[in-house]
Design a protein around this motif. Structure first.
Motif, PDB file in Angstrom:
ATOM      1  N   LYS A 115      31.707 -25.425  -1.352  1.00 28.92           N
ATOM      2  CA  LYS A 115      32.109 -25.473  -0.777  1.00 28.92           C
ATOM      3  C   LYS A 115      33.582 -24.598  -0.676  1.00 28.92           C
ATOM      4  N   ASN A 116      33.868 -24.426  -2.040  1.00 27.95           N
ATOM      5  CA  ASN A 116      34.892 -23.134  -2.132  1.00 27.95           C
ATOM      6  C   ASN A 116      34.416 -21.997  -1.690  1.00 27.95           C
ATOM      7  N   LEU A 117      33.652 -21.696  -2.702  1.00 31.59           N
ATOM      8  CA  LEU A 117      32.574 -20.291  -2.655  1.00 31.59           C
ATOM      9  C   LEU A 117      32.208 -19.938  -1.350  1.00 31.59           C
ATOM     10  N   LYS A 119      33.843 -21.045   1.625  1.00 33.81           N
ATOM     11  CA  LYS A 119      35.166 -20.103   2.153  1.00 33.81           C
ATOM     12  C   LYS A 119      35.604 -18.892   2.022  1.00 33.81           C
ATOM     13  N   ARG A 120      35.355 -18.797   0.789  1.00 37.04           N
ATOM     14  CA  ARG A 120      35.893 -17.881   0.304  1.00 37.04           C
ATOM     15  C   ARG A 120      35.147 -16.413   0.932  1.00 37.04           C
ATOM     16  N   ILE A 121      34.002 -16.522   1.060  1.00 40.38           N
ATOM     17  CA  ILE A 121      32.508 -15.583   1.363  1.00 40.38           C
ATOM     18  C   ILE A 121      33.413 -15.304   3.029  1.00 40.38           C
ATOM     19  N   GLU A 122      33.258 -16.666   3.550  1.00 43.16           N
ATOM     20  CA  GLU A 122      34.163 -16.409   5.133  1.00 43.16           C
ATOM     21  C   GLU A 122      35.054 -15.820   5.328  1.00 43.16           C
ATOM     22  N   THR A 123      36.097 -16.006   4.499  1.00 50.15           N
ATOM     23  CA  THR A 123      37.771 -15.190   4.359  1.00 50.15           C
ATOM     24  C   THR A 123      37.148 -13.518   4.042  1.00 50.15           C
ATOM     25  N   TRP A 124      36.533 -13.099   3.184  1.00 50.00           N
ATOM     26  CA  TRP A 124      36.022 -11.883   3.226  1.00 50.00           C
ATOM     27  C   TRP A 124      36.019 -11.531   4.615  1.00 50.00           C
ATOM     28  N   LEU A 125      34.176 -11.719   5.062  1.00 50.89           N
ATOM     29  CA  LEU A 125      33.665 -11.567   6.189  1.00 50.89           C
ATOM     30  C   LEU A 125      35.008 -11.495   7.753  1.00 50.89           C
ATOM     31  N   LYS A 126      36.287 -11.782   7.617  1.00 50.07           N
ATOM     32  CA  LYS A 126      36.881 -11.656   8.239  1.00 50.07           C
ATOM     33  C   LYS A 126      37.731 -10.478   8.624  1.00 50.07           C
TER      34      LYS A 126
END
Length: 235
Positions: A115-117, A119-126
């Motif tokens: 779940k943390n990873l 969220k991190r990927i979603e942040t990068w994709l922004k």
């Protein structure tokens, strides 16, 4: 080993990825040393050439390939952004938009949680159009690493690199099962033929074993095979 982003093989992989329209990609293998980092960097360069804002994330803690670069331009906002994402590839000697392996123990433990990873990927994709993750091999499962199957399960798509002539079929099947158990979307396999002799090489080696032939004939046959344009296109 650096793989030029303009190679036809890289182009074929890139076009397949375009068909799947994946934004986050995990690249892994069965065992260490099968060419994952080289492929990840080549595909990152190819996506950059296509105009995509592409981020290469190094999560291969056992064999890191990116070194973070930091500098302080006059603009503070630019400094924060660039210093965070600018990296140098120690394997290929190129500068890329990337993230080096985490060195903080707490961060590593945090990223081991799906779940943390995610969220991190979603942040990068922004900030980026594409995120390519250089993962460790599936067989490298220990407390000091982020499991490849965890990373694969958090990405939209996964590519597996196979070292031809070296990777055992039983090992590959076991790795494949582990990835599928973590809901990895495996969209393809890339064969690394570094140690796999070409058809041309195999034919020349067989000709050399024909000891009953005169050396003149043997040399002419080998020269003919080496200069054959059709055989040059066959792996």
């Amino acid at each position: 080993m650096r793989i030029p982003s303009c190679h036809m093989e890289i182009e074929q992989v890139f076009l397949q990825l375009e068909k799947h329209e994946c934004h986050s990609l995990c690249i892994t293998s069965t065992n260490q040393g099968e060419g994952v980092s080289s492929l990840a960097q080549a595909l990152t360069e190819r996506h950059l050439l296509a105009g995509y804002r592409t981020l290469l994330v190094d999560l291969n803690l056992q064999n890191p390939s990116l070194i973070p670069l930091s500098f302080m331009p006059s603009d503070t906002d630019v400094a924060e952004t660039n210093s965070h994402y600018l990296t140098f590839s120690q394997h290929n000697s190129v500068v890329l938009s990337g993230i080096a392996v985490p060195t903080n123990k707490a961060e590593i433990v945090e990223l081991r949680q799906p779940k943390n990873l995610k969220k991190r990927i979603e942040t990068w994709l922004k900030e980026f159009d594409k995120v390519i993750i250089d993962a460790s091999s599936v067989s490298q499962l220990n407390t000091n690493n982020i499991p490849a199957q965890t990373i694969a399960g958090c990405c939209e798509s996964t590519l597996m690199v196979i070292l031809s002539g070296q990777t055992l079929q039983t090992e590959f099947k076991d790795a494949l099962e582990k990835l599928e158990n973590h809901n990895a979307n495996i969209i393809g396999h890339v064969f690394n033929d570094k140690y796999q002799p070409s058809l041309k090489t195999e034919i020349c080696r067989e000709i050399e074993r024909l000891h009953f032939l005169p050396n003149v004939i043997t040399n002419k046959l080998i020269t003919f095979v080496q200069n054959n344009r059709f055989l040059s296109t066959v792996v």
